[in-house]
Design a protein around this motif. Sequence first.
Motif, PDB file in Angstrom:
ATOM      1  N   ASN A 169       0.308   5.407  11.165  1.00 27.89           N
ATOM      2  CA  ASN A 169       0.988   5.371  10.003  1.00 27.89           C
ATOM      3  C   ASN A 169       1.577   4.038   9.684  1.00 27.89           C
ATOM      4  OD1 ASN A 169       2.969   4.610  11.834  1.00 27.89           O
ATOM      5  ND2 ASN A 169       4.179   6.677  11.984  1.00 27.89           N
ATOM      6  N   LYS A 172      -2.870   0.405  10.186  1.00 26.67           N
ATOM      7  CA  LYS A 172      -4.138   0.106   9.795  1.00 26.67           C
ATOM      8  C   LYS A 172      -4.248  -0.264   8.546  1.00 26.67           C
ATOM      9  CE  LYS A 172      -4.593   5.158   8.486  1.00 26.67           C
ATOM     10  NZ  LYS A 172      -5.510   6.298   8.738  1.00 26.67           N
ATOM     11  N   PHE A 173      -2.852  -0.433   7.736  1.00 26.97           N
ATOM     12  CA  PHE A 173      -2.711  -0.989   6.533  1.00 26.97           C
ATOM     13  C   PHE A 173      -2.774  -2.549   6.470  1.00 26.97           C
ATOM     14  CE2 PHE A 173      -0.906   3.311   6.722  1.00 26.97           C
ATOM     15  CZ  PHE A 173      -1.538   3.857   5.840  1.00 26.97           C
ATOM     16  N   ASP A 174      -3.214  -2.849   4.947  1.00 33.69           N
ATOM     17  CA  ASP A 174      -3.443  -4.396   5.026  1.00 33.69           C
ATOM     18  C   ASP A 174      -1.936  -4.964   5.057  1.00 33.69           C
ATOM     19  OD1 ASP A 174      -6.039  -4.079   4.460  1.00 33.69           O
ATOM     20  OD2 ASP A 174      -5.795  -4.045   2.225  1.00 33.69           O
ATOM     21  N   ASP A 175      -0.865  -4.314   4.663  1.00 35.62           N
ATOM     22  CA  ASP A 175       0.424  -5.021   4.919  1.00 35.62           C
ATOM     23  C   ASP A 175       1.160  -4.362   6.057  1.00 35.62           C
ATOM     24  OD1 ASP A 175       0.725  -2.318   4.156  1.00 35.62           O
ATOM     25  OD2 ASP A 175       2.074  -2.940   2.575  1.00 35.62           O
ATOM     26  N   ALA A 176       0.221  -4.130   7.018  1.00 36.97           N
ATOM     27  CA  ALA A 176       0.825  -3.657   8.413  1.00 36.97           C
ATOM     28  C   ALA A 176       1.797  -4.721   9.136  1.00 36.97           C
ATOM     29  CB  ALA A 176      -0.303  -3.112   9.226  1.00 36.97           C
TER      30      ALA A 176
END
Length: 267
Positions: A169, A172-176
């Motif tokens: 959640n 795994k996102f670019d702005d993690a």
Amino acid sequence: MENKEIELKNFEDEYMIKVKGGKYIPSFSNELKEVFDIEVCKYLTTQKMWLEVMENNPSGFKGDNRPVETVSWWEVLEYCNRLSEKYGLEPVYELSKSSEGILMIKELGGKIVSPDKVNFKNTEGFRLPTEVEWEWFASGGQKAIEQGTFNYIYSGSNNIDEVAWYYENIGKFDDASTQDVGLKNSNQLGLYDCSGNVWEWCYDATKFIEDIKTVAYTFNFSTMYRILRGGSWNFADEICATFYRGDFQAIDSDDYVGFRIVRTINF
């Protein structure tokens, strides 16, 4: 001293949760362990809390209400001592020879003991939890035992998305990055982010290091691996389970490792 006592009460009212002790068998042991009464910070130590005491902010992901990270185990001990001094409490850690990797513990009455002899029931100031204490409060303690929820997979739930920031959640996102503390649901005791967000330093060395007992490791604690619990924003769900154990070298730091403070009390 009266002002210090008022300041401490205000701090505890804002941040600390009283946790009644009890007995249980930890996931990593076959022995019944006893936890005495402690108070536990409801949040991971935030950057605001760190900055007020240490006057610096080493965190990679800046934000007052985000957990402080990129702090070594040794730096955390120094923070605990300074926080204790701020509120007129006896510091727990004797760090005068920390540059040499030597740690001693201050018990009440001015008694100085070696780390393998310490009884944290006889201390007053803020400190890191032992691994037994961490698993006890992360699992919900006596309250969860009475509710029949002590064996939840994560701290406060079997559904990780209810209680934790982790890889799926956020990681795994670019702005993690880390997230502000307290945004997910608390556990049964009112403690937030015991699963996910950042790993939490514990006091204990790993069993591997404890078993070596060489002269180098007996007298120099700087390179010891210390226990981490709880998982973090960039780790998978199974690693954020309350029973999962990690470790990290005490002199190291990273943007996925933080901590939570506790203190011995009687109530």
